[in-house]
Design an enzyme around this catalytic site. Structure first.
Site, mmCIF file in Angstrom:
data_model
loop_
_atom_site.group_PDB
_atom_site.id
_atom_site.type_symbol
_atom_site.label_atom_id
_atom_site.label_comp_id
_atom_site.label_asym_id
_atom_site.label_seq_id
_atom_site.Cartn_x
_atom_site.Cartn_y
_atom_site.Cartn_z
ATOM 1 N N SER A 1 -10.069 2.792 10.707
ATOM 2 C CA SER A 1 -10.877 3.908 11.175
ATOM 3 C C SER A 1 -12.360 3.650 10.903
ATOM 4 C CB SER A 1 -10.422 5.208 10.524
ATOM 5 O OG SER A 1 -10.548 5.115 9.136
ATOM 6 N N HIS B 1 0.849 -1.193 0.000
ATOM 7 C CA HIS B 1 0.000 0.000 0.000
ATOM 8 C C HIS B 1 0.877 1.233 0.000
ATOM 9 C CE1 HIS B 1 -1.990 -3.210 2.305
ATOM 10 N NE2 HIS B 1 -2.949 -2.952 1.458
ATOM 11 N N GLY C 1 -8.258 9.212 3.749
ATOM 12 C CA GLY C 1 -9.182 10.179 3.167
ATOM 13 C C GLY C 1 -10.327 9.505 2.450
HETATM 14 P P1 ADP Z 1 -5.988 1.741 8.065
HETATM 15 O O1 ADP Z 1 -5.034 1.960 9.212
HETATM 16 O O2 ADP Z 1 -6.651 0.416 8.128
HETATM 17 O O3 ADP Z 1 -5.406 2.077 6.753
HETATM 18 P P2 ADP Z 1 -7.295 4.328 8.069
HETATM 19 O O4 ADP Z 1 -6.170 4.804 7.230
HETATM 20 O O5 ADP Z 1 -8.664 4.642 7.611
HETATM 21 O O6 ADP Z 1 -7.198 2.766 8.337
HETATM 22 O O7 ADP Z 1 -7.164 4.941 9.517
HETATM 23 C C1 ADP Z 1 -5.940 5.183 10.085
HETATM 24 C C2 ADP Z 1 -6.181 5.819 11.434
HETATM 25 O O8 ADP Z 1 -6.828 4.894 12.304
HETATM 26 C C3 ADP Z 1 -4.916 6.191 12.141
HETATM 27 O O9 ADP Z 1 -4.495 7.465 11.745
HETATM 28 C C4 ADP Z 1 -5.305 6.145 13.606
HETATM 29 O O10 ADP Z 1 -5.841 7.373 14.049
HETATM 30 C C5 ADP Z 1 -6.437 5.150 13.628
HETATM 31 N N1 ADP Z 1 -6.029 3.894 14.240
HETATM 32 C C6 ADP Z 1 -5.280 2.910 13.709
HETATM 33 N N2 ADP Z 1 -5.140 1.889 14.583
HETATM 34 C C7 ADP Z 1 -5.817 2.263 15.699
HETATM 35 C C8 ADP Z 1 -6.065 1.657 16.961
HETATM 36 N N3 ADP Z 1 -5.588 0.462 17.253
HETATM 37 N N4 ADP Z 1 -6.806 2.342 17.861
HETATM 38 C C9 ADP Z 1 -7.294 3.566 17.578
HETATM 39 N N5 ADP Z 1 -7.098 4.179 16.409
HETATM 40 C C10 ADP Z 1 -6.376 3.544 15.477
#
Ligand code: ADP
Ligand code: MG
Length: 575
Positions: A441, A217, A398
Site C-alpha cells: 500500500s 508475518h 495500520g
Molecule cells: P502488504 O500487502 O505489503 O502487507 P499493506 O498491508 O500495507 O501491504 O497493504 C495491503 C493492502 O494493499 C491490501 O489490503 C490491498 O488493498 C492493497 N493491495 C495489495 N496488493 C495490491 C495490488 N496488487 N493492487 C492494488 N492494491 C493492492
C-alpha cells in the site's frame, strides 16, 4: 509480547540504530538500512538483500564478508521502499553489478522491482532472485507464487559465497537461482506474535494446537492439528519435504543442508530434541547431512514456531554453502581479514522548490491540511486496520499507513511552507509516504499522490476538472502498477467507484466539494462490500477464503482517507 519499546512507530528506526551501534564490526548505517563496514581486496558483485524488520537475523544480521553486501531494512513486517532498496544498492555497488535477493512477497516485489528499474536506467547491471521456499504457500505447479521464509538464508549464503569467490553477475544469479530451486521449507507455529505497542497478537493458535504452514508475518496456515511430540514433528517435516524433492535431485546419495529455524520464542533445547530425530530420519533414508544449522535464522518477533528447510546440494552448491562467512547473525569458518570500508557518503537531495503560481500554492496549502488530517485519522484507525490485515494478510497495514501518512504530511507541510505548488507538494509527500510506509500500500499511495501531482502542476489553475482528471490518472496508475482489477479485493475496489463518480459529477458541472462528498460515500460502501469477496491478489492471496466476512483493509483505508479529505474540503475556504 514485545515488552520493551519507546514510541512503537519509531521501533524499527531505533532498532536499526541500536543494531548498527552493536554490530559495527560488520555493518555501517546507510540511507535505507545497512551496508558492510568492511571491504574485500577485489571488487565483486554486490548482493543486496532486504525485507521488513522483525525477522532478525534477517536481514541486517546477514550482512558481512561471504554473505550480503547490504540490506534494505523496512518497517516492522513491511517491505522496504524502493528508495531504500535503491540507495542501499547504490552504496553497495562496486561496479560489478548487483544481485537483489529477497523473500517473494507482493510488497517487496513492487519496491525491489521499482528500484531495479531505476538502477538499470543509470546503467547498473541488476538482477533479481526471489526466494520461494515455503511449500505451504502455493502448490508445486505454482512455485513462483510461493513466499520466502528461512530458505532466504540458503539462497543468500550461496549467492554471497559466489560473489566472494569472484563469480561474475551471470554466475552469481545462476547459483542463487539454483539454490532457490533446491530449497524447500515447512513451518509450524504454536502461538502468534505481538508487534510493539499492539494490544493483541497478530494471530493466535488455540491452546494445545499447532498451526501448519503458517507464514512468518502470521499469514494463516493451512491446517491446525494437536501439538505433536518432538519426534512426531520431525517425522512430519521429513515426510512432507521428501515428497517434494526438487527436480534434478535423486534421493540416492543425496546430500542436504538442514536448517532448523526457531521463529523467535522457541528454546534451542527443544529444537535440538527435534533435530536429533530429523538427523536420524535423514540418516535412515541414506541422505547425507552437510553442515546443518539449528537456531534462529529468520524469526517473526515473539512468534513461537519452528521450520525445517532442506537445501539439496550439488557439488558447486556444497562448496558455496561451506565457504566462510562472517556476519552478526551467521558465521561459518573463518574469513580472510578485511579492510575497513570507506564511510558511506550521503548526498544531499535536491531540495530546490520550483516556481509556483499563487493559485497552485493555495492548492498546496489545502493538500497540506488534507494530509495532516489524514495522518491524524490514520493514527486513530491504525489498530483496527492492522487487525483487519491480520485476518488474511500480515497485519502491517495500520502501522504502514500510519507511518506513511505522517511522513507524507510532514513533507507536504515543509514543501507548502517553502512556497511549493501543488505538484511539488504532492511529489514530496509521495516520496516520503512510500519511503516510510513500505508495504504494497505504501508503494501504491506513493504512486497515487505522485500521479495526482503531475496532473495538477505547479503553475496551472487547480480546477475541479483538473482534480477529477488527476484522481482518474491516479486510479489508472494504481491499476497499471499493481495489476489488480475491480473484484480482486484490493483498494482498487474502493478507488474505481470513487474516481468514476468524481469524474461523472464534475463533468456534469458540480463543484469539487459536492462531487467529492458523493464519491467518498460511494467509495465507503464499495469498501465495506469487499467483505463478501475472497482475496485473489497480494499477501492475502493464499488464504482467500479466510478473508471472507472481513473487508479489504486497503479499500477501507482508502475510503476513510477520502472521507477525511472531504471534511477538510468542507471546512476550507478555498475552491
Ligand atoms: P502488504 O500487502 O505489503 O502487507 P499493506 O498491508 O500495507 O501491504 O497493504 C495491503 C493492502 O494493499 C491490501 O489490503 C490491498 O488493498 C492493497 N493491495 C495489495 N496488493 C495490491 C495490488 N496488487 N493492487 C492494488 N492494491 C493492492
Ligand atoms: Mg499487510
Amino acid at each position: 509480547m514485545t515488552r520493551l519499546f519507546n514510541d512503537p512507530s519509531r521501533f524499527a528506526d531505533e532498532m536499526i540504530e541500536g543494531f548498527v551501534a552493536a554490530a559495527g564490526r560488520w555493518v555501517q548505517a546507510a540511507p535505507g538500512g545497512v551496508v558492510r563496514s568492511t571491504q574485500a581486496d577485489e571488487a565483486t558483485v554486490a548482493l543486496v538483500i532486504g525485507g521488513g524488520s522483525g525477522h532478525y537475523p534477517a536481514f541486517g544480521g546477514l550482512v558481512g564478508p561471504g554473505l550480503a553486501h547490504g540490506a534494505a531494512m523496512g518497517n516492522l513486517f513491511a517491505s522496504p521502499s524502493s528508495q531504500q532498496v535503491y540507495s542501499i544498492a547504490k552504496a553497495a555497488d562496486q561496479g560489478k553489478g548487483v544481485l537483489l535477493s529477497y523473500g517473494n512477497y507482493a510488497g517487496d516485489v513492487l519496491h525491489f522491482d521499482q528500484a531495479q528499474e531505476k538502477l538499470r536506467a543509470e546503467g547498473i547491471d541488476v538482477r533479481t532472485v526471489t526466494v520461494t521456499d515455503d511449500i505451504w504457500s502455493a502448490p508445486q505447479e505454482e512455485l513462483h507464487k510461493r513466499r520466502g521464509i528461512a530458505g532466504d538464508l540458503s539462497v543468500f549464503k550461496v549467492a554471497g559465497a559466489a560473489a566472494a569467490a569472484g563469480y561474475d553477475l551471470d554466475g552469481v544469479e545462476r547459483v542463487a537461482q539454483l539454490a532457490n530451486a533446491r530449497t524447500r521449507s515447512f513451518g509450524v507455529a504454536f502461538s502468534g506474535c505481538t508487534l510493539p505497542g499492539a494490544s493483541e497478537p497478530l494471530f493466535t493458535v488455540p491452546e494445545g494446537k499447532m498451526a501448519v504452514g503458517l507464514g512468518i508475518h502470521g499469514e494463516p496456515g493451512i491446517d491446525e492439528v494437536d501439538v505433536p511430540t518432538a519426534d512426531e514433528l520431525a517425522a512430519m517435516f521429513i515426510d512432507k519435504l521428501l515428497e517434494e524433492v526438487p527436480e534434478g535431485v535423486s534421493l540416492e546419495g543425496a546430500r542436504v543442508v538442514p536448517l532448523l529455524n526457531g521463529l523467535g520464542n522457541l528454546k534451542y533445547e527443544e529444537m535440538f530434541v527435534v533435530f536429533r530425530r530429523i538427523a536420524q530420519l535423514l540418516d535412515e533414508r541414506g541422505i547425507a547431512i552437510v553442515e546443518p544449522e539449528v537456531g534462529e535464522l529468520c524469526t517473526s518477533f515473539d512468534m513461537s514456531g519452528v521450520s525445517l528447510t532442506l537445501l539439496w546440494l550439488d557439488e558447486e552448491l556444497e562448496t558455496l554453502w561451506a565457504a566462510p562467512a562472517d556476519s552478526s547473525g551467521f558465521t561459518k569458518g573463518s574469513v580472510a581479514p578485511q579492510r575497513a570500508a570507506d564511510a558511506v557518503v550521503t548526498t544531499e537531495a535536491d531540495t530546490a522548490i520550483p516556481e509556483a503560481s499563487d493559485d497552485s500554492r493555495a492548492a498546496a496549502a489545502l493538500v497540506d491540511a488534507a494530509l495532516t488530517a489524514v495522518a491524524a485519522t490514520l493514527d486513530e484507525a491504525a489498530d483496527e486496520l492492522g487487525h483487519m490485515d491480520s485476518i488474511a494478510g500480515d497485519g502491517d497495514h495500520g502501522i504502514g499507513m500510519q507511518r506513511g501518512s505522517r511522513a507524507g504530511a510532514a513533507a507536504a507541510t515543509t514543501a507548502a511552507q517553502a512556497g511549493a505548488g501543488a505538484q511539488t507538494t504532492l511529489e514530496r509527500a509521495a516520496d516520503a509516504w512510500s519511503d516510510r510506509a513500505g508495504g504494497t500500500s505504501g508503494a501504491l499511495w506513493g504512486e497515487m499522490l505522485r500521479t495526482l501531482g503531475e496532473r495538477l502542476g505547479d503553475t496551472e489553475p487547480v480546477t475541479a476538472g483538473a482534480v477529477a482528471e488527476g484522481v482518474a490518472a491516479a486510479k489508472d496508475a494504481v491499476m497499471a502498477f499493481g495489476k489488480a482489477k475491480v473484484g480482486d479485493k484490493t483498494m482498487v475496489d474502493a478507488i474505481v467507484p470513487f474516481a468514476d463518480e468524481l469524474a461523472r459529477r464534475v463533468s456534469a458541472g458540480e463543484g469539487v466539494r459536492q462531487a467529492w462528498a458523493a464519491a467518498a460515500a460511494l467509495s465507503q460502501t464499495a469498501a465495506q462490500s469487499t467483505a463478501d469477496l475472497a482475496a485473489t491478489l497480494g499477501r492475502a492471496r493464499s488464504h482467500g477464503d479466510k478473508s471472507i466476512g472481513t473487508p479489504d483493509p486497503g479499500a477501507i483505508s482508502f475510503a476513510l482517507i477520502t472521507k477525511t479529505i472531504h471534511d477538510v474540503l468542507t471546512t476550507s475556504k478555498e475552491q
